[in-house]
Design a protein around this motif. Structure first.
Motif, short mmCIF file in Angstrom:
data_model
loop_
_atom_site.label_atom_id
_atom_site.label_comp_id
_atom_site.label_asym_id
_atom_site.label_seq_id
_atom_site.Cartn_x
_atom_site.Cartn_y
_atom_site.Cartn_z
N LEU A 1 84.02 40.26 46.72
CA LEU A 1 82.65 40.43 47.20
C LEU A 1 82.31 41.91 47.37
CD1 LEU A 1 82.54 37.53 49.81
CD2 LEU A 1 81.88 37.49 47.39
N ILE A 2 83.27 42.67 47.86
CA ILE A 2 83.07 44.11 47.98
C ILE A 2 82.84 44.70 46.60
CG2 ILE A 2 84.15 46.30 48.63
CD1 ILE A 2 85.69 44.66 50.81
N ARG A 3 83.66 44.29 45.64
CA ARG A 3 83.54 44.80 44.27
C ARG A 3 82.17 44.49 43.67
NH1 ARG A 3 84.62 42.80 39.13
NH2 ARG A 3 85.44 40.87 39.97
N TRP A 4 81.69 43.25 43.85
CA TRP A 4 80.40 42.88 43.27
C TRP A 4 79.24 43.59 43.95
CZ3 TRP A 4 79.86 41.46 38.64
CH2 TRP A 4 80.82 40.67 38.00
N THR A 5 79.32 43.79 45.27
CA THR A 5 78.22 44.50 45.91
C THR A 5 78.23 45.98 45.53
OG1 THR A 5 79.48 44.73 47.98
CG2 THR A 5 77.96 42.86 47.82
N LEU A 6 79.41 46.54 45.30
CA LEU A 6 79.47 47.91 44.77
C LEU A 6 78.90 47.97 43.36
CD1 LEU A 6 82.95 49.09 46.06
CD2 LEU A 6 80.70 49.94 46.79
N TRP A 7 79.23 46.98 42.53
CA TRP A 7 78.69 46.87 41.17
C TRP A 7 77.16 46.87 41.22
CZ3 TRP A 7 75.76 42.63 39.52
CH2 TRP A 7 75.47 42.59 38.16
N ALA A 8 76.61 46.22 42.26
CA ALA A 8 75.15 46.13 42.40
C ALA A 8 74.55 47.37 43.06
CB ALA A 8 74.79 44.88 43.20
N GLY A 9 75.36 48.38 43.26
CA GLY A 9 74.86 49.61 43.85
C GLY A 9 74.44 49.48 45.29
N GLY A 10 75.01 48.50 45.98
CA GLY A 10 74.65 48.29 47.38
C GLY A 10 73.29 47.66 47.58
N ARG A 11 72.64 47.27 46.51
CA ARG A 11 71.30 46.69 46.60
C ARG A 11 71.31 45.18 46.80
NH1 ARG A 11 67.87 47.97 41.79
NH2 ARG A 11 66.21 47.28 43.18
N ALA A 12 72.48 44.55 46.63
CA ALA A 12 72.56 43.10 46.70
C ALA A 12 73.33 42.66 47.94
CB ALA A 12 73.23 42.55 45.45
N VAL A 13 73.04 41.45 48.37
CA VAL A 13 73.64 40.84 49.55
C VAL A 13 74.35 39.56 49.12
CG1 VAL A 13 73.12 39.81 51.81
CG2 VAL A 13 71.81 41.78 51.00
N VAL A 14 75.55 39.34 49.59
CA VAL A 14 76.26 38.08 49.30
C VAL A 14 75.43 36.95 49.91
CG1 VAL A 14 78.38 36.78 49.69
CG2 VAL A 14 78.49 39.26 49.28
N SER A 15 75.18 35.91 49.12
CA SER A 15 74.27 34.86 49.56
C SER A 15 74.67 33.48 49.04
CB SER A 15 72.84 35.19 49.09
OG SER A 15 72.76 35.20 47.67
N HIS A 16 73.83 32.51 49.34
CA HIS A 16 73.97 31.15 48.86
C HIS A 16 75.38 30.59 49.16
CE1 HIS A 16 70.34 32.56 46.90
NE2 HIS A 16 70.03 31.30 46.61
N GLU A 17 75.99 29.92 48.18
CA GLU A 17 77.30 29.30 48.38
C GLU A 17 78.37 30.32 48.75
OE1 GLU A 17 75.33 28.73 45.74
OE2 GLU A 17 75.38 26.60 45.19
N SER A 18 78.26 31.52 48.19
CA SER A 18 79.25 32.56 48.50
C SER A 18 79.18 32.96 49.97
CB SER A 18 79.04 33.78 47.61
OG SER A 18 79.21 33.44 46.25
N ALA A 19 77.97 33.06 50.52
CA ALA A 19 77.82 33.40 51.93
C ALA A 19 78.35 32.28 52.81
CB ALA A 19 76.35 33.67 52.25
N GLU B 1 76.39 42.32 58.64
CA GLU B 1 77.42 43.13 58.00
C GLU B 1 78.73 42.36 57.95
OE1 GLU B 1 77.08 46.14 56.53
OE2 GLU B 1 74.94 46.04 57.00
N GLY B 2 79.30 42.26 56.75
CA GLY B 2 80.64 41.71 56.59
C GLY B 2 81.62 42.87 56.57
N GLU B 3 82.83 42.62 56.17
CA GLU B 3 83.82 43.69 56.08
C GLU B 3 83.72 44.35 54.71
OE1 GLU B 3 87.75 42.81 57.45
OE2 GLU B 3 86.99 41.42 58.94
N GLY B 4 82.84 45.34 54.62
CA GLY B 4 82.65 46.07 53.37
C GLY B 4 81.51 45.56 52.51
N PHE B 5 80.74 44.61 53.01
CA PHE B 5 79.61 44.07 52.26
C PHE B 5 78.62 43.44 53.24
CE2 PHE B 5 82.89 40.89 52.59
CZ PHE B 5 82.21 39.75 52.99
N ARG B 6 77.39 43.27 52.77
CA ARG B 6 76.39 42.56 53.58
C ARG B 6 76.33 41.12 53.10
NH1 ARG B 6 71.07 45.25 52.80
NH2 ARG B 6 71.89 45.44 50.70
N VAL B 7 76.01 40.22 54.03
CA VAL B 7 76.00 38.79 53.74
C VAL B 7 74.84 38.14 54.48
CG1 VAL B 7 77.67 38.32 55.61
CG2 VAL B 7 77.45 36.70 53.72
N THR B 8 74.24 37.13 53.87
CA THR B 8 73.17 36.42 54.57
C THR B 8 73.78 35.60 55.70
OG1 THR B 8 73.24 34.62 52.91
CG2 THR B 8 71.53 36.31 52.65
N ARG B 9 73.03 35.50 56.78
CA ARG B 9 73.47 34.72 57.95
C ARG B 9 73.50 33.23 57.59
NH1 ARG B 9 73.53 37.87 62.49
NH2 ARG B 9 72.38 39.81 62.34
#
Length: 136
Positions: free
Chosen positions: A7-25, A68-76
């Motif tokens: 998840l950290i890798r994918w949010t970095l790939w997205a340039g910090g513009r994306a938030v972990v969401s849906h089933e992943s959250a 805030e997650g550990e190294g990424f943002r996530v929807t509540r």
């Protein structure tokens, strides 16, 4: 290697513009049994990056919907449940996830309804159906 390094890798790939969401959250929060095959991210409209390893959803998220997650943002949890409902999640899986989140004190039916109504008609309808099946 940490539990959420992907998840950290994918949010970095997205340039910090994306938030972990849906089933992943929901997986991050330990809610339900969705087991997504790909990482789900929500990015702002106009986000154009794509990859086979990730599902990109576009939406404007309220700050209150993100933590805030550990190294990424996530929807509540409430927003994550509304998102999977709007995306057409299996009714039984959705019901169990809502019940689990409620039992853990992560939501109230009223709060879930309010967020679903704010997101859209499809989300509100699917959440209302699930709450009805649960007798809430």
């Amino acid at each position: 290697m940490g539990a959420h390094d992907d998840l950290i890798r994918w949010t970095l790939w997205a340039g910090g513009r994306a938030v972990v969401s849906h089933e992943s959250a929901l997986d991050v929060h330990g809610i339900g049994e969705f087991n997504p095959a790909r990482v789900h991210l929500t990015a702002p409209r106009g986000f154009s990056k794509r990859s086979v390893g990730v599902v990109i959803h576009t939406a404007s998220l309220d700050r209150a919907d993100i933590e805030e997650g550990e190294g990424f943002r996530v929807t509540r949890p409430v927003r994550s449940l509304v998102d999977v409902a709007a995306a057409g999640a299996d009714g039984d899986q959705l019901d169990r996830a809502i019940e689990e989140a409620r039992d853990r004190g992560l939501l109230t039916p009223r709060r879930l309804r309010e967020r679903a109504e704010a997101v859209g008609l499809k989300a509100a309808l699917r959440i209302e159906q699930a709450l009805g099946r649960l007798g809430l």
